[in-house]
Design a protein around this motif. Structure first.
Motif, PDB file in Angstrom:
ATOM      1  N   ALA A  45       5.885   7.431  24.079  1.00 24.68           N
ATOM      2  CA  ALA A  45       4.334   7.301  24.254  1.00 24.68           C
ATOM      3  C   ALA A  45       3.593   7.212  23.186  1.00 24.68           C
ATOM      4  CB  ALA A  45       3.976   8.171  25.425  1.00 24.68           C
ATOM      5  N   HIS A  46       3.601   8.063  22.278  1.00 22.72           N
ATOM      6  CA  HIS A  46       2.724   8.249  21.064  1.00 22.72           C
ATOM      7  C   HIS A  46       3.066   6.961  19.983  1.00 22.72           C
ATOM      8  CE1 HIS A  46       0.562   9.690  18.104  1.00 22.72           C
ATOM      9  NE2 HIS A  46       1.636   9.875  16.928  1.00 22.72           N
ATOM     10  N   LEU A  47       4.224   6.249  20.179  1.00 22.25           N
ATOM     11  CA  LEU A  47       4.636   5.119  19.431  1.00 22.25           C
ATOM     12  C   LEU A  47       3.777   4.035  19.978  1.00 22.25           C
ATOM     13  CD1 LEU A  47       6.119   3.575  17.473  1.00 22.25           C
ATOM     14  CD2 LEU A  47       7.927   3.409  19.156  1.00 22.25           C
ATOM     15  N   GLN A  48       3.830   3.864  21.180  1.00 23.47           N
ATOM     16  CA  GLN A  48       3.025   2.699  22.074  1.00 23.47           C
ATOM     17  C   GLN A  48       1.810   2.796  21.615  1.00 23.47           C
ATOM     18  OE1 GLN A  48       4.561   3.235  26.139  1.00 23.47           O
ATOM     19  NE2 GLN A  48       6.055   1.455  25.942  1.00 23.47           N
ATOM     20  N   GLN A  49       1.242   3.974  21.665  1.00 20.13           N
ATOM     21  CA  GLN A  49      -0.163   4.222  21.284  1.00 20.13           C
ATOM     22  C   GLN A  49      -0.650   3.788  19.932  1.00 20.13           C
ATOM     23  OE1 GLN A  49      -1.523   7.994  21.453  1.00 20.13           O
ATOM     24  NE2 GLN A  49      -3.785   7.551  20.750  1.00 20.13           N
ATOM     25  N   LEU A  50       0.374   4.079  19.085  1.00 21.91           N
ATOM     26  CA  LEU A  50      -0.013   3.528  17.711  1.00 21.91           C
ATOM     27  C   LEU A  50       0.274   2.152  17.570  1.00 21.91           C
ATOM     28  CD1 LEU A  50       1.920   6.346  15.680  1.00 21.91           C
ATOM     29  CD2 LEU A  50      -0.505   6.186  15.911  1.00 21.91           C
ATOM     30  N   GLU A  51       0.991   1.480  18.137  1.00 14.26           N
ATOM     31  CA  GLU A  51       1.316   0.109  18.258  1.00 14.26           C
ATOM     32  C   GLU A  51       0.159  -0.739  18.899  1.00 14.26           C
ATOM     33  OE1 GLU A  51       4.921  -0.522  20.258  1.00 14.26           O
ATOM     34  OE2 GLU A  51       6.121  -0.346  18.235  1.00 14.26           O
ATOM     35  N   ARG A  52      -0.682   0.023  19.661  1.00 15.14           N
ATOM     36  CA  ARG A  52      -1.815  -0.658  20.199  1.00 15.14           C
ATOM     37  C   ARG A  52      -2.853  -0.604  19.245  1.00 15.14           C
ATOM     38  NH1 ARG A  52       0.050   1.683  25.084  1.00 15.14           N
ATOM     39  NH2 ARG A  52      -1.354   3.256  24.685  1.00 15.14           N
ATOM     40  N   GLU A  53      -3.193   0.543  18.721  1.00 16.03           N
ATOM     41  CA  GLU A  53      -3.937   0.737  17.630  1.00 16.03           C
ATOM     42  C   GLU A  53      -3.799  -0.353  16.389  1.00 16.03           C
ATOM     43  OE1 GLU A  53      -5.545   4.246  14.649  1.00 16.03           O
ATOM     44  OE2 GLU A  53      -4.542   4.726  16.412  1.00 16.03           O
ATOM     45  N   ARG A  54      -2.547  -0.350  16.032  1.00 18.19           N
ATOM     46  CA  ARG A  54      -2.120  -1.284  15.052  1.00 18.19           C
ATOM     47  C   ARG A  54      -2.517  -2.572  15.342  1.00 18.19           C
ATOM     48  NH1 ARG A  54       3.714  -2.902  14.686  1.00 18.19           N
ATOM     49  NH2 ARG A  54       2.722  -3.949  16.529  1.00 18.19           N
ATOM     50  N   ASP A  55      -2.204  -3.056  16.394  1.00 13.78           N
ATOM     51  CA  ASP A  55      -2.672  -4.495  16.989  1.00 13.78           C
ATOM     52  C   ASP A  55      -4.169  -4.932  16.895  1.00 13.78           C
ATOM     53  OD1 ASP A  55      -0.054  -5.036  17.278  1.00 13.78           O
ATOM     54  OD2 ASP A  55      -0.150  -4.676  19.469  1.00 13.78           O
ATOM     55  N   GLN A  56      -4.990  -3.625  17.438  1.00 14.48           N
ATOM     56  CA  GLN A  56      -6.708  -3.887  17.231  1.00 14.48           C
ATOM     57  C   GLN A  56      -6.944  -3.908  15.937  1.00 14.48           C
ATOM     58  OE1 GLN A  56      -7.515  -0.209  19.618  1.00 14.48           O
ATOM     59  NE2 GLN A  56      -7.330  -1.090  21.525  1.00 14.48           N
ATOM     60  N   LEU A  57      -6.419  -3.008  15.053  1.00 10.80           N
ATOM     61  CA  LEU A  57      -6.826  -2.973  13.637  1.00 10.80           C
ATOM     62  C   LEU A  57      -6.535  -4.525  12.988  1.00 10.80           C
ATOM     63  CD1 LEU A  57      -5.905   0.440  12.534  1.00 10.80           C
ATOM     64  CD2 LEU A  57      -8.292  -0.627  12.899  1.00 10.80           C
ATOM     65  N   GLN A  58      -5.088  -5.037  13.401  1.00 10.90           N
ATOM     66  CA  GLN A  58      -4.888  -6.455  12.812  1.00 10.90           C
ATOM     67  C   GLN A  58      -5.788  -7.349  13.543  1.00 10.90           C
ATOM     68  OE1 GLN A  58      -1.045  -7.032  13.867  1.00 10.90           O
ATOM     69  NE2 GLN A  58      -0.035  -6.090  11.799  1.00 10.90           N
ATOM     70  N   THR A  59      -6.561  -7.264  14.489  1.00 12.43           N
ATOM     71  CA  THR A  59      -7.364  -8.297  15.223  1.00 12.43           C
ATOM     72  C   THR A  59      -8.666  -8.157  14.673  1.00 12.43           C
ATOM     73  OG1 THR A  59      -6.147  -8.193  17.406  1.00 12.43           O
ATOM     74  CG2 THR A  59      -8.716  -8.899  17.125  1.00 12.43           C
ATOM     75  N   GLU A  60      -8.972  -6.861  14.305  1.00 12.37           N
ATOM     76  CA  GLU A  60     -10.379  -6.835  13.748  1.00 12.37           C
ATOM     77  C   GLU A  60     -10.285  -7.094  11.937  1.00 12.37           C
ATOM     78  OE1 GLU A  60     -13.266  -2.920  12.326  1.00 12.37           O
ATOM     79  OE2 GLU A  60     -11.522  -2.684  13.714  1.00 12.37           O
ATOM     80  N   TRP A  61      -9.236  -6.756  11.643  1.00 12.16           N
ATOM     81  CA  TRP A  61      -8.870  -7.365   9.853  1.00 12.16           C
ATOM     82  C   TRP A  61      -8.951  -8.906  10.012  1.00 12.16           C
ATOM     83  CZ3 TRP A  61      -9.575  -6.118   5.332  1.00 12.16           C
ATOM     84  CH2 TRP A  61      -8.682  -6.895   4.190  1.00 12.16           C
ATOM     85  N   GLY A  62      -8.208  -9.631  10.858  1.00  8.00           N
ATOM     86  CA  GLY A  62      -8.452 -11.209  10.857  1.00  8.00           C
ATOM     87  C   GLY A  62      -9.946 -11.410  11.030  1.00  8.00           C
ATOM     88  N   GLN A  63     -10.750 -10.893  12.096  1.00  9.56           N
ATOM     89  CA  GLN A  63     -12.083 -11.219  12.260  1.00  9.56           C
ATOM     90  C   GLN A  63     -13.058 -10.966  11.008  1.00  9.56           C
ATOM     91  OE1 GLN A  63     -12.973  -8.828  15.669  1.00  9.56           O
ATOM     92  NE2 GLN A  63     -12.128 -10.331  17.214  1.00  9.56           N
ATOM     93  N   LEU A  64     -12.750  -9.930  10.340  1.00  8.57           N
ATOM     94  CA  LEU A  64     -13.459  -9.577   9.094  1.00  8.57           C
ATOM     95  C   LEU A  64     -13.219 -10.447   7.946  1.00  8.57           C
ATOM     96  CD1 LEU A  64     -13.076  -5.574   9.121  1.00  8.57           C
ATOM     97  CD2 LEU A  64     -15.080  -7.170   9.476  1.00  8.57           C
ATOM     98  N   LEU A  65     -11.863 -11.176   7.934  1.00 12.68           N
ATOM     99  CA  LEU A  65     -11.389 -12.106   6.825  1.00 12.68           C
ATOM    100  C   LEU A  65     -12.243 -13.286   6.948  1.00 12.68           C
ATOM    101  CD1 LEU A  65      -7.834 -11.549   6.462  1.00 12.68           C
ATOM    102  CD2 LEU A  65      -9.665 -10.947   4.744  1.00 12.68           C
ATOM    103  N   LEU A  66     -12.326 -13.654   8.258  1.00 15.04           N
ATOM    104  CA  LEU A  66     -13.076 -14.740   8.710  1.00 15.04           C
ATOM    105  C   LEU A  66     -14.591 -14.831   8.539  1.00 15.04           C
ATOM    106  CD1 LEU A  66     -11.686 -15.997  12.333  1.00 15.04           C
ATOM    107  CD2 LEU A  66     -11.523 -17.091  10.172  1.00 15.04           C
ATOM    108  N   GLU A  67     -15.165 -13.608   8.638  1.00  8.69           N
ATOM    109  CA  GLU A  67     -16.507 -13.388   8.389  1.00  8.69           C
ATOM    110  C   GLU A  67     -16.851 -13.253   6.807  1.00  8.69           C
ATOM    111  OE1 GLU A  67     -19.718  -9.677   9.048  1.00  8.69           O
ATOM    112  OE2 GLU A  67     -18.005  -9.672  10.486  1.00  8.69           O
ATOM    113  N   GLU A  68     -15.947 -12.716   6.355  1.00  4.61           N
ATOM    114  CA  GLU A  68     -16.137 -12.749   4.694  1.00  4.61           C
ATOM    115  C   GLU A  68     -16.027 -14.076   4.174  1.00  4.61           C
ATOM    116  OE1 GLU A  68     -14.087 -10.851   0.913  1.00  4.61           O
ATOM    117  OE2 GLU A  68     -12.834 -11.230   2.503  1.00  4.61           O
TER     118      GLU A  68
END
Length: 109
Positions: free
Chosen positions: A54-77
């Motif tokens: 369950a902890h692994l699944q939570q961390l994977e969801r957080e990783r996916d959210q951070l990757q999405t945010e990173w992609g948006q920040l790269l586009l903004e940059e």
């Protein structure tokens, strides 16, 4: 009393409780204890595995959210640092312009 009605010595010793448990009884009790300990360990490990999964699944969801945010920040940059935007801001805010050909001086060493 007749001899047939009295219990024999071998019959009494067979039914009388022994002062110490026999080897077979100790072995059986040891095996039962080993089974109980093993079953408890299996239950504990299964529980820990479920918690960790369950902890692994939570961390994977957080990783996916951070990757999405990173992609948006790269586009903004890339939008903020586009050459056309920088040139427009230099002209509007800093009143900069490209120099004319006769204003350019070449310095040679």
């Amino acid at each position: 009393m007749k001899q047939g009605l009295q219990p024999s010595r071998s019959t009494l010793s067979r039914w009388a409780p022994a002062s110490l448990p026999s080897g077979d009884l100790l072995l059986a009790a040891g095996l039962v204890m080993a089974c109980l300990i093993t079953a408890t360990a299996v239950i504990n490990v299964s529980h820990l595995t479920r918690e960790q999964y369950a902890h692994l699944q939570q961390l994977e969801r957080e990783r996916d959210q951070l990757q999405t945010e990173w992609g948006q920040l790269l586009l903004e940059e890339s939008a903020w640092s586009s050459p056309a935007r920088i040139e427009r801001l230099a002209v509007e805010r800093l009143e900069m312009r490209l120099p004319h050909v006769n204003e350019v001086e070449v310095i040679r060493p």
